[in-house]
Every structure is written in C-alpha cells, then in structure tokens.
Design a protein around this motif. Structure first.
Motif, short mmCIF file in Angstrom:
data_model
loop_
_atom_site.label_atom_id
_atom_site.label_comp_id
_atom_site.label_asym_id
_atom_site.label_seq_id
_atom_site.Cartn_x
_atom_site.Cartn_y
_atom_site.Cartn_z
N UNK A 95 6.13 -5.67 -8.89
CA UNK A 95 5.26 -6.73 -8.57
C UNK A 95 3.83 -6.42 -8.28
N UNK A 96 2.85 -6.99 -8.86
CA UNK A 96 1.60 -6.69 -8.41
C UNK A 96 1.04 -7.34 -7.01
N UNK A 97 0.80 -6.55 -6.05
CA UNK A 97 0.29 -6.94 -4.83
C UNK A 97 -1.10 -7.38 -4.77
N UNK A 98 -1.67 -8.20 -3.84
CA UNK A 98 -2.71 -8.25 -3.66
C UNK A 98 -3.77 -6.85 -3.24
N UNK A 99 -3.03 -5.92 -2.60
CA UNK A 99 -3.72 -4.66 -2.40
C UNK A 99 -3.83 -3.79 -3.73
N UNK A 100 -3.00 -4.04 -4.68
CA UNK A 100 -3.16 -3.42 -5.93
C UNK A 100 -4.73 -3.78 -6.65
N UNK A 101 -5.13 -4.92 -6.44
CA UNK A 101 -6.31 -5.68 -6.99
C UNK A 101 -7.67 -5.18 -6.37
N UNK A 102 -7.53 -4.44 -5.23
CA UNK A 102 -8.69 -4.05 -4.47
C UNK A 102 -9.68 -3.13 -5.36
N UNK A 103 -10.83 -3.06 -5.38
CA UNK A 103 -11.78 -2.10 -5.93
C UNK A 103 -11.58 -0.72 -5.09
N UNK A 104 -11.78 0.53 -5.77
CA UNK A 104 -11.50 1.66 -5.33
C UNK A 104 -12.32 2.11 -3.89
N UNK A 105 -13.53 1.60 -3.69
CA UNK A 105 -14.08 1.66 -2.49
C UNK A 105 -13.41 0.76 -1.22
N UNK A 106 -13.15 -0.48 -1.52
CA UNK A 106 -12.43 -1.37 -0.60
C UNK A 106 -10.92 -0.57 -0.33
N UNK B 36 -10.32 2.68 -0.01
CA UNK B 36 -10.71 3.95 0.68
C UNK B 36 -11.02 3.28 2.18
N UNK B 37 -11.79 2.42 2.28
CA UNK B 37 -12.14 1.70 3.56
C UNK B 37 -10.76 1.27 4.21
N UNK C 208 -14.83 8.36 7.43
CA UNK C 208 -13.60 8.72 7.10
C UNK C 208 -13.17 8.13 5.54
N UNK C 209 -14.04 7.22 5.34
CA UNK C 209 -13.77 6.99 3.69
C UNK C 209 -14.87 7.38 2.73
N UNK C 210 -15.76 8.20 3.47
CA UNK C 210 -16.96 8.77 2.37
C UNK C 210 -17.74 7.83 2.08
N UNK C 211 -17.94 6.71 2.90
CA UNK C 211 -18.96 5.68 2.28
C UNK C 211 -20.10 5.30 2.96
N UNK D 110 4.11 -5.34 2.90
CA UNK D 110 5.17 -5.34 3.46
C UNK D 110 5.06 -4.96 5.02
N UNK D 111 4.20 -3.64 5.04
CA UNK D 111 3.77 -3.06 6.57
C UNK D 111 2.57 -2.64 6.32
N UNK D 112 1.89 -2.07 7.45
CA UNK D 112 0.52 -1.53 7.68
C UNK D 112 0.36 -0.43 6.62
N UNK D 113 1.36 0.53 6.24
CA UNK D 113 0.94 1.49 5.40
C UNK D 113 2.07 1.30 4.03
N UNK D 114 2.29 0.20 3.70
CA UNK D 114 3.20 0.17 2.49
C UNK D 114 2.73 0.67 1.21
N UNK D 115 1.29 0.54 1.01
CA UNK D 115 0.44 1.12 -0.17
C UNK D 115 0.59 2.54 -0.29
N UNK D 116 1.04 3.33 0.78
CA UNK D 116 1.03 4.70 0.81
C UNK D 116 2.32 5.37 0.24
N UNK D 117 2.49 6.59 0.55
CA UNK D 117 3.62 7.27 -0.09
C UNK D 117 4.79 6.83 0.49
#
Length: 387
Positions: free
Chosen positions: A310-321, A323-324, A342-345, A380-387
């Motif tokens: 399923x597509x999550x809201x986080x998947x729709x963020x642009x690359x800069x957002x 990284x931040x 830390x985000x190189x921005x 689902x959690x603070x880092x669910x988009x990570x590995x």
C-alpha cells in the motif's frame, strides 16, 4: 472433418491397440511406411521391415493378435456413440505441437467432447501436481485454473486426485475450457472416484486419450501420458509435488520441448513442496497467480500488474522533505540548523520543509527544537520507512 482417409484412420486406430503410447520404434516405422502397410505386416502379410529387431517385431505381432480391422471399426463406433471421435496426424483438428514429440508422438488421439482440440490447445496451460495434495495446494490449483479460464485459457491436466482434480474443477466452475488427458481409454474413468468429474469434462470440455476405448491405465502409461500434457500446452505449472512425482516428469518434458515451466512455491518445511522448490532451483519460473502465468505464455503485452504494498503518505514526500524527516532524531529533538546540516539542505529550505512536515502530522515543534510526532501520519512507527 479431415484429409485422412478412412482406411488410414482404421489402421491407426488398430495400432493404438498394438503399440504402447510413445513407442518410438513404431514411430520410426511409420516414417518408413504407411499405417495400413504396418498393420498388414504385423498381421503376417509383409516381411520383417528394416531397422526393427526380431524381438520387437515378435512382440508387436503378438499384441496384434488381439486386434483386427473389425475390432478397430468397433472401437470407432464405440467412441462415436460416446459423442467422440478418433483424430490423426493430418486431420484439421490435430494439434501440430504434438509433432514436437518426434517419433514418440501419438499415433492418434481418442477424443470425447464437442470442442475442437486444436483450437483449445492453442491457448492452453497444464496445471499439475501432487495427488495427496494439501488444502493449500488444492486451493491454489483451483484459484489459478479459475483465473486462467476467466481470461480465456484452457486448463489441461490428468484428472487424477489432488491438484489435477482441483484444477479441472476450478476451470469448470468458471465456465471455462478444460481438457483431461487420460492414461486409459476415454470411456474408462480412472480414478473411479472421479467418474462424475470425467463425465462433466466430456460434456463441458474434452477428454483425450491415446489408448482405445476400454483400455485400462498402468504405471508406464501414466508416465507416457505426461508427455502429451507437456507437448499439448504452452506451459506447465506445478502446484505441489514431492521429490519423486509424476508432475515433475511433465515439467521436465515441457522444458525439453521448449515450453515454459513454472512452479508455485509452498512452505519450505513441506515435503509436498520439495519437488516444486527443486524445480525452481533448476530454472523454472515462480508464479503466484493467473496473470503471471499468462505474462509468460501469452502474447506480447499480456503483462501481469506490478505487485506492490500500500502507498503511505510518507511515500509521497518529495526527496528533500524525506531527507529532512530522516534527519529528525528518533528520540528527543533537534533545532533547524542541525537538521539542515544532517540532511544536507540549506537552513531556510529545511525550515520550510519542517513546517510542511508539521502540517502533514510527521513532526511537532517544541520550543526551538523539532521532534517526531507521537503518532506520525502514514507510518506505523517512528522509523517504519527505514530498513
């Protein structure tokens, strides 16, 4: 119906009582002479042909004593009474792909049912597997076959217990096309427990056999039957199979004939899936649904839909957002300058993205620092988009 004359048809019908299915010696002999001359030779009117051993010739002549032109004519009448026919190489209905079997191709095929075998076989898939299959295997076979039938594909199998029976029933339930290739005569229902199913297949689909009416199955005939299933179809799917399984024979013959070979994986702890997994390790393709099978055996453009979660809201963020957001600590918080670093921005860009992330519910501001929201949106959690 055909270009084959009645004399040749009767001779080939007689040969199905004399020769075992897949007898390559007889196949070579038929390349050297006509079916009529071959039958006459075996009945004693001709000399020993070249390239045939005396032992082989003697065995065939012995088997020929149980048939004659009248018996062949009676077999043709029997199959006609069943609403069937006997088709031969050269007939309009003969599936040309069976010729890939070379000298081992069928002498002819006894067929019950009104559909045209050649036309049905043009878009056909074999679905085979274990007789003592699990509920999982039966469900997969029925669902796969139903999906194939819905898309206009013919399901071919051997009418055995287990996966074969589930495959036929799945296709019939979808009001689709299904062909049973038997290791007996078309009027000899085997297994007996599938008498009703085979009758339904003769009415709604097709029942096919190399053996004449009344002949019974043997172990070797089951093995030889499998080569017809492999050659007749565009590809073979094995649903469940042990390491020693007749369905693996079908799959290997399909590979040898240049057909697609596919497998549906099961639990690695299941002995009934061990044969399928071995097949997959040997180069067969993993399939999980009808669309994936059709992508392999169908025409260009018959692509299966891409599988994704399923597509999550986080998947729709642009690359800069993104990284931040990744720069925000999992625990505690950080000011915008640190998050920009830390985000190189650039800091002003990071500041804008933080307000954007706040409006989407990903982060919250606590004084001069930013921290992850307690219930981030789309995760689902603070880092669910990570590995």
């Amino acid at each position: 119906m055909s270009e084959v004359g009645q004399e040749e048809r009767a001779a080939r019908a007689a040969l199905t009582r004399i020769a075992e299915p897949g007898d390559e010696a007889v196949g070579r002999w038929l390349r050297q002479t006509t079916p009529v001359h071959l039958v006459q030779s075996l009945l004693g009117e001709w000399d020993l042909p070249s390239g045939v051993t005396k032992e082989k010739y003697k065995g065939l002549r012995l088997r020929a004593t149980r048939t004659d032109p009248d018996r062949a004519a009676a077999d043709l009448v029997t199959v006609a009474a069943l609403g069937g026919r006997f088709i031969c190489p050269g007939d309009d209905e003969w599936p040309q792909q069976l010729n890939d079997l070379g000298d081992g191709k069928p002498i002819g095929l006894w067929v019950r049912g009104s559909a045209n075998l050649r036309m049905w076989a043009l878009r056909s898939v074999a679905v085979v597997g274990a007789r003592a299959c699990t509920e999982y295997g039966a469900h997969l076979a029925a669902t796969l076959s139903s999906g194939l039938a819905d898309r206009g594909w013919t399901v071919v199998s051997g009418a055995a217990y287990g996966v074969d029976g589930a495959a036929h029933r799945g296709a019939l339930a979808a009001k689709g096309a299904s062909v049973a290739v038997l290791a007996s005569g078309v009027d000899y229902a085997y297994p007996r427990g599938h008498t009703e199913l085979i009758h339904r297949l003769a009415e709604q689909g097709l029942v096919v056999a190399e053996l004449p009416p009344g002949d019974h199955p043997t172990r070797s005939r089951f093995i030889m039957r499998n080569r017809v299933i492999a050659a007749l179809t565009r590809g073979t799917v094995v649903v469940e199979a042990e390491l020693r399984s007749g369905s693996l024979v079908t799959a290997r013959r399909a590979t040898e004939l240049g057909r697609f070979t596919m497998g549906m994986p099961g639990p690695v702890t299941s002995g009934l899936s061990a044969g399928v997994h071995q097949l997959l390790r040997g180069g067969a393709v993993v399939v999980t649904e009808a669309a994936e099978v059709i992508e392999l055996v169908g025409s260009i453009g018959d692509l299966a839909p891409a599988q994704r979660g399923p597509t999550l809201t986080r998947d729709l963020l642009d690359p800069v957002a993104s990284r931040v957001l990744e720069a925000v600590p999992a625990r505690g918080g950080a000011d915008s300058r640190r998050l920009a670093r830390d985000s190189g921005t650039a800091e002003e860009v990071a500041q804008g993205k933080l307000f954007e992330l706040q409006s989407l519910g990903f982060v919250q501001r606590c004084g001069a620092v930013w921290e992850l929201a307690r219930c981030p949106a789309g995760v689902a959690g603070p880092r669910s988009g990570g590995a």
